[in-house]
Design a protein around this motif. Structure first.
Motif, mmCIF file in Angstrom:
data_model
loop_
_atom_site.group_PDB
_atom_site.id
_atom_site.type_symbol
_atom_site.label_atom_id
_atom_site.label_comp_id
_atom_site.label_asym_id
_atom_site.label_seq_id
_atom_site.Cartn_x
_atom_site.Cartn_y
_atom_site.Cartn_z
ATOM 1 N N THR A 1 0.839 -1.204 0.000
ATOM 2 C CA THR A 1 0.000 0.000 0.000
ATOM 3 C C THR A 1 0.873 1.252 0.000
ATOM 4 O OG1 THR A 1 -0.135 0.428 2.384
ATOM 5 C CG2 THR A 1 -1.642 -1.240 1.508
ATOM 6 N N LEU B 1 -7.576 -2.058 -9.741
ATOM 7 C CA LEU B 1 -7.370 -1.928 -8.288
ATOM 8 C C LEU B 1 -8.701 -1.818 -7.558
ATOM 9 C CD1 LEU B 1 -4.368 0.600 -8.210
ATOM 10 C CD2 LEU B 1 -4.300 -1.818 -7.609
ATOM 11 N N LYS C 1 0.605 3.429 2.210
ATOM 12 C CA LYS C 1 0.692 3.782 3.641
ATOM 13 C C LYS C 1 0.066 5.143 3.934
ATOM 14 C CE LYS C 1 4.536 0.729 4.526
ATOM 15 N NZ LYS C 1 5.929 0.582 4.784
#
Ligand code: IMP
Length: 425
Positions: free
Chosen positions: A135, A229, A137
């Motif tokens: 990810t 995604l 983050k």
């Protein structure tokens, strides 16, 4: 005036890939004639690069239409609102360059990305030995998780007379459940000051949008990331936590997809992916480094190198079909110049038998071996080409194959990063 045809009315610009295809650039161009530009998904994980006469900007949450002073920019309730990014990064960039950003409305109901979301995102990623998602983050997954659990703080909560109590109670729970050590006083002060700065821009986006539509205005939806995604139909679990495709518009703005007149699907002339997860057409040869270097394949938000792959028509068609894409915009075809043989993935096989893309099943995708067609490349520098007819024959054949396979016209071909470096077909 922008030159893309057939896009007025209600238009969505979405990624039909794993993101990073240059949506900011197209939106910035189309936004010159839009009345509303609306972000509907994602948060500060997105990085939309816009280069225009004000300068170069890396936007994360603010819609790329912010530079059109006559248009209204909406941040819908489906967006994860990270005020640290919005205020300490994006608004500062705009202010420094003298851009006025009065034309912005942030939905009261949008969920806030709070400091604990970013901590949780980092802790989760670091604690995983296998199955790391990779990810950004930015706290996006935990923000959407809390929203789904109905415990997320929302933008409107910042102005509640009980904000301090709501915040303190939530921090207590976060500290207890996730062994954090957050100070509610510090966070309270910080967010109260953020609340003051954004107060003039808080509102209800759905009535603004619906009124504009009723008046026949031009509405542009700006997707973040790409359909591969998508939390539901992408390569789960290697996905983001929102809906980058047109479903995200419905969820954020209560607008049925059938009311969208044009869906512009953007992809690069090759494919890239950042983070983990399967990618059948990944390039393992030395062409990889050439594409990374020529295509500047390093993330705007994360600074991470993106893995390049040959264009995967199986995935592109799955994305264009699912989102009923009406036209395809291809960026960065110039990056493929001087590659002697260009591959394009037109099918998959598992143990020698034909296979398909199954939305949401990344294990299955990881078993798929690509079936390639090979195209002779071209040596010419394409940056000066402005007409389809003037492209080298091999580049034209490449584009025609994409149209033929997806049954969708290609109406924009990017031949360089500048606003003018494009072919409008
Ligand atoms: P998250 O959205 O930060 O939770 O990351 C989940 C996955 O989506 C990771 O593989 C990220 O690299 C990817 N991702 C998130 N945002 C973007 C983006 O804007 N472009 C490309 N990949 C993204």
């Amino acid at each position: 005036m922008n030159k893309l045809k057939n896009w007025s009315g209600i238009t969505a610009v979405i990624g039909v890939d794993w993101g990073d295809s240059g949506k900011g650039r197209i939106i910035d161009d189309l936004a010159q004639e839009a009345d509303i530009i609306a972000r509907y998904n994602g948060g500060s994980n997105a990085g939309h690069t816009v280069v225009n006469h004000y300068g170069k900007f890396a936007l994360h949450i603010i819609p790329s239409g912010i530079f059109n002073q006559k248009a209204t920019n909406l941040i819908g309730k489906g967006v994860a609102v990270d005020l640290e990014s919005l205020i300490d990064d994006e608004i500062i960039q705009l202010k420094k360059s003298g851009v006025s950003w009065k034309n912005l409305v942030i939905d009261k109901q949008a969920t806030l990305t709070m400091p604990w979301h970013k901590l949780r995102d980092g802790i989760r990623e670091e604690s995983r030995k296998y199955n790391k998602v990779g990810t950004t983050k930015r706290g996006v997954g935990p923000t959407y998780a809390d929203r789904t659990e109905r415990v997320g703080l929302r933008v409107g909560d910042l102005y509640s007379k009980n904000f301090r109590e709501i915040l303190e109670a939530e921090i207590k729970i976060q500290n207890r459940f996730f062994s954090l050590n957050l100070s509610s006083e510090k966070i309270y002060k910080k967010f109260k000051s953020y609340a003051k700065i954004i107060k003039p821009y808080i509102g209800q986006t759905i009535p603004i949008l619906k009124e504009a539509i009723a008046k026949g205005k031009n509405v542009l939806f700006e997707g973040a990331q790409g359909w591969l995604l998508d939390i539901d139909n992408g390569t789960y679990p290697f996905v983001t936590s929102s809906n980058p495709g047109i479903v995200g518009i419905w969820r954020s703005y209560d607008l049925h997809p059938s009311l969208i007149n044009n869906v512009i699907g953007i992809t690069k002339a090759y494919t890239t992916r950042v983070g983990f997860g399967p990618m059948p057409s990944k390039i393992e040869t030395n062409q990889r480094d050439i594409i990374i270097e020529k295509g500047h394949e390093i993330g705007t938000t994360s600074g991470r190198v993106r893995d390049p792959g040959w264009l995967d028509l199986v995935l592109l068609k799955a994305a264009t079909d699912s989102n009923q894409v009406t036209q395809i915009a291809i960026t960065k075809i110039d990056v493929l110049s001087k590659i002697p043989k260009i591959k394009i993935c037109t099918g998959y096989k598992i143990s020698g038998k034909p296979a398909h893309y199954i939305p949401g099943n990344s294990y299955y995708l990881s078993l798929c071996k690509p079936v390639y067609e090979q195209f002779p490349g071209w040596d010419e520098d394409l940056s000066q080409v402005r007409k389809f007819e003037d492209l080298p024959k091999n580049a034209k054949d490449y584009i025609k194959r994409i149209e033929e396979y997806t049954k969708t016209p290609v109406t924009f071909i990017g031949v360089g990063p500048g606003r003018e470096e494009a072919i409008y077909v």
